[in-house]
Enzyme design. Structure first.
Site, PDB file in Angstrom:
ATOM      1  CD  GLU A  17      -3.059   0.599   0.262  1.00 50.61           C
ATOM      2  OE1 GLU A  17      -2.702   1.586  -0.151  1.00 50.61           O
ATOM      3  OE2 GLU A  17      -4.238   0.485   0.368  1.00 50.61           O
ATOM      4  NE  ARG A  97      -6.156  -3.029   8.531  1.00 50.33           N
ATOM      5  CZ  ARG A  97      -5.798  -2.455   7.569  1.00 50.33           C
ATOM      6  NH1 ARG A  97      -5.361  -1.170   7.344  1.00 50.33           N
ATOM      7  NH2 ARG A  97      -6.611  -2.903   6.365  1.00 50.33           N
ATOM      8  CG  ASN A  99      -6.704   1.393   5.209  1.00 51.03           C
ATOM      9  OD1 ASN A  99      -6.033   0.405   5.000  1.00 51.03           O
ATOM     10  ND2 ASN A  99      -7.433   1.557   4.153  1.00 51.03           N
ATOM     11  CG  ASP A 117     -15.315  -6.241  12.506  1.00 52.21           C
ATOM     12  OD1 ASP A 117     -14.980  -5.094  12.268  1.00 52.21           O
ATOM     13  OD2 ASP A 117     -15.879  -6.636  13.437  1.00 52.21           O
ATOM     14  CG  ASN A 145      -8.713   2.548   0.839  1.00 53.28           C
ATOM     15  OD1 ASN A 145      -7.489   2.504   1.119  1.00 53.28           O
ATOM     16  ND2 ASN A 145      -9.600   1.529   0.865  1.00 53.28           N
ATOM     17  CG  ASP A 193      -7.451  -0.108  -2.085  1.00 52.22           C
ATOM     18  OD1 ASP A 193      -6.918   0.885  -1.256  1.00 52.22           O
ATOM     19  OD2 ASP A 193      -7.378  -0.980  -1.854  1.00 52.22           O
TER      20      ASP A 193
END
Length: 282
Positions: A17, A97, A99, A117, A145, A193
């Site tokens: 990423e 978390r 990103n 999740d 994102n 994304d």
């Protein structure tokens, strides 16, 4: 029109990423979120390095005074040029978390989070300033994102992946208002994304499970496609001395039979002309 690609770095990143050009060092930074690894790549010499973080990291960006700012599982941290680490904004939330993240024209960090999740509404997009002040910009996000700005800074582009849209906001003085869709990704083409904006104001978006990167004009018209041999394409950025080459990260996580190149770093030489990205002011 499809553009040809090359393999810049053959790797097996679980969740590659966040490609980012560090102009000061002449290196491309990119990460493996689930591998907790920071990769660097010098496109001139071919020299590479890998550093392991102490927890999952969602993004890494250069700082104006040297060193790096890290969007980590438990908050935003600073890595000094001598390797010393300290928290700038420590905000651990069980099951959540970091990103993707991006640096705004004013030098603030816009940092995204998500639940492991992927529970709907479990993530956020926050604006972090140099002194560690954090302001939640969006509080009902699922998978925060791609984030980027138009060349004049007046528009903010943003992706919450499950919406299957690239959204656009009016942006001024650290505020984003009047959210509306720029473009929707059709069924069967994957999920949006990471993104980057080029010098012409066009938006390039990586398609998870779409095996491609697409370029859209500022009015939402598709005008270019880069097709890749791997399904999970995660993010893209212009890099190199002239900001003319498009670097693309990919992932192999969740694939029953990963392609041999899944998790590698790809490049499309001469793809266009990127925008110089601001460094974080912290």
């Amino acid at each position: 029109m499809s553009a040809p690609y090359e393999v810049a770095v053959r790797a097996e990143a679980e969740l590659g990423e966040g490609p980012t050009w560090d102009a000061a060092s002449g290196r491309l930074l990119w990460i493996d979120i689930l591998g907790s690894r920071l990769h660097t790549y010098d496109p001139v010499s071919g020299r590479r390095s890998v550093r392991t973080a102490h927890q999952h990291l969602g993004a890494v960006k250069p700082r104006a005074g040297g060193g790096l700012v890290l969007n980590l599982r438990d908050g935003v941290g600073l890595l000094d040029p001598d390797g010393a680490f300290r928290w700038l904004h420590h905000d651990p939330v069980p099951g959540r978390r970091a990103n993707d993240a991006a640096v705004a024209p004013d030098g603030s960090l816009w940092a995204g989070t998500m639940r492991y999740d992927e529970a709907p509404g479990g993530g956020t997009l926050s604006r972090i300033t140099a002194d560690g002040t954090a302001e939640v910009v969006l509080d009902d996000v699922t998978v925060s994102n791609g984030t980027g700005w138009s060349p004049d800074g007046s528009l903010l582009y943003y992706i919450d992946t499950p919406t299957r849209r690239i959204d656009v906001f009016d942006h001024a003085e650290g505020r984003a208002v009047d959210r509306r869709p720029l473009v929707g990704i059709e069924d069967g083409a994957g999920f949006p994304d990471g993104l980057t904006v080029d010098a012409e104001g066009c938006v390039w978006v990586a398609l998870w499970d779409g095996a491609a990167v697409r370029r859209y004009t500022p009015d939402g018209v598709l005008d270019r496609v880069v097709t890749l041999p791997v399904p999970r394409v995660t993010a893209c950025a212009f890099a190199g001395p002239g900001l003319g080459d498009l670097y693309i990260t990919t992932a192999r996580t969740g694939l029953a039979s990963p392609h041999p190149l899944a998790g590698s770093l790809f490049v499309v030489p001469g793809a266009g002309r990127g925008l110089a990205q601001p460094a974080f002011k912290g």
